[in-house]
Design a protein around this motif. Sequence first.
Motif, PDB file in Angstrom:
ATOM      1  N   TRP A   1       0.860  -1.178   0.000  1.00  0.00           N
ATOM      2  CA  TRP A   1       0.000   0.000   0.000  1.00  0.00           C
ATOM      3  C   TRP A   1       0.898   1.231   0.000  1.00  0.00           C
ATOM      4  O   TRP A   1       1.561   1.539   0.988  1.00  0.00           O
ATOM      5  CB  TRP A   1      -0.897  -0.011   1.235  1.00  0.00           C
TER       6      TRP A   1
ATOM      7  N   ALA B   1       1.677   4.507   0.718  1.00  0.00           N
ATOM      8  CA  ALA B   1       1.060   5.564   1.515  1.00  0.00           C
ATOM      9  C   ALA B   1       1.309   6.956   0.941  1.00  0.00           C
ATOM     10  O   ALA B   1       0.416   7.816   0.970  1.00  0.00           O
ATOM     11  CB  ALA B   1       1.591   5.490   2.950  1.00  0.00           C
TER      12      ALA B   1
ATOM     13  N   GLU C   1       2.149  -1.378   4.298  1.00  0.00           N
ATOM     14  CA  GLU C   1       2.326   0.022   3.938  1.00  0.00           C
ATOM     15  C   GLU C   1       3.793   0.316   3.623  1.00  0.00           C
ATOM     16  O   GLU C   1       4.694  -0.101   4.355  1.00  0.00           O
ATOM     17  CB  GLU C   1       1.842   0.929   5.066  1.00  0.00           C
TER      18      GLU C   1
ATOM     19  N   GLU D   1       6.593   3.420   1.583  1.00  0.00           N
ATOM     20  CA  GLU D   1       6.826   4.746   1.032  1.00  0.00           C
ATOM     21  C   GLU D   1       7.535   4.560  -0.308  1.00  0.00           C
ATOM     22  O   GLU D   1       8.598   3.942  -0.376  1.00  0.00           O
ATOM     23  CB  GLU D   1       7.682   5.595   1.980  1.00  0.00           C
TER      24      GLU D   1
END
Length: 391
Positions: free
Chosen positions: A204, A206, A231, A233
């Motif tokens: 995911w 973010a 999650e 980056e």
Amino acid sequence: MLIEKDAYHAFMPYPAIEVENATEGPLAGLTLAVKDLFDVRGYRTGCGCPLKLAAATDAETSAPAVQRLLDAGARFVGKTHTDELAWALYGINAHFGTPVNPRAPDRIPGGSSSGSAVAVAAGLADIALGTDTGGSIRAPSSFCGIWGLRPTHGRVPLAGAMALAPSYDTAGILARDGATLLQAAGALMEPDPVPLPEIPDLLWPADMVAQLDEAPRAVLEAAFGTMPSREVEVYPEGAAAAYAAYLVTNGADARDAVLPFIRGSGMPLVRGIDGRAAAAEALDEAEIDRARATRHAFTAHLEEMLVDAVLLAPAVHAAPFALDAPVEVFDGFRHDAMRLLCVAGLAGLPQVVLPAGVVEGAPYGVSLIGPRGSDLSLIALARRLVPEPQQ
């Protein structure tokens, strides 16, 4: 064009010339539209530019990507509109007009593969060949509510097609459903050298999701939010730094590939291309070297992240805007979209876009970004994750 009626202005009005295709094969029975950036035997290639069209002669052979689809049994029905020199994202051509978005007639269709997306969305062709440099398949796929694939960079040959920014240029496919997209992509390329595992790690992103307003984020979460994901980056130095590196490296490519024609022909520059051409021309080598280093680091970061994994990513930040939107929307929308679209482009990774919902009365798509060489298994995964309605 070979179709009788084109109420959506998807096709260039070239004289109808039959193009031979195989009578049997995996694409037999499917109709094919081709972006007017590719050579098709017997047709001129205009690239959305009157001066290019005026100087063109009938192609003696079809581009290899076109020929692969013909050899697989697809039947050619015409060449489709593109933004001028494919150097835009909205699907608006000041010289040849704007194809009508069948799902949102008052909105932009997206570009530069505008006619290809519209032909598919309107049911005028089953599949369409397009190009994607900065988002030219992915944005119109989202805006017109269809499936689209930007393949791994270099996986599909681009001989016989106009170059814009060679280290970003790709040739991909658009279709109304995932099964047809997978079928066409399978005819266009060899089996995946690096297929995804049956159950890849779902990521995911973010910092990509954070760029969405409430309505598009709700569509993304409805499509992917209940899936077990981790999650991450995506932008190691931030989205602004990644986008800046994209602008410089893409501009450096375009400076060498397309600016010689622009300046040599003296072609009048429409709004948008004028600024991009000037920015590309103003680049200095030190700036380009720094941007290429940032791109290299970004690519390494993504490749490490995507080992046996895929990103559950937004394709663009918003639904298509209205054709009569104020000038500030025209000026700003592209930059907001490109901060998301540049991810796959910078790293040369495959990205598949699929319909997911409606935002402000217009289509909005979501996407998967996968490891290099995972194109076909990425489409298959998208079909498993987001089942399509029964026909």
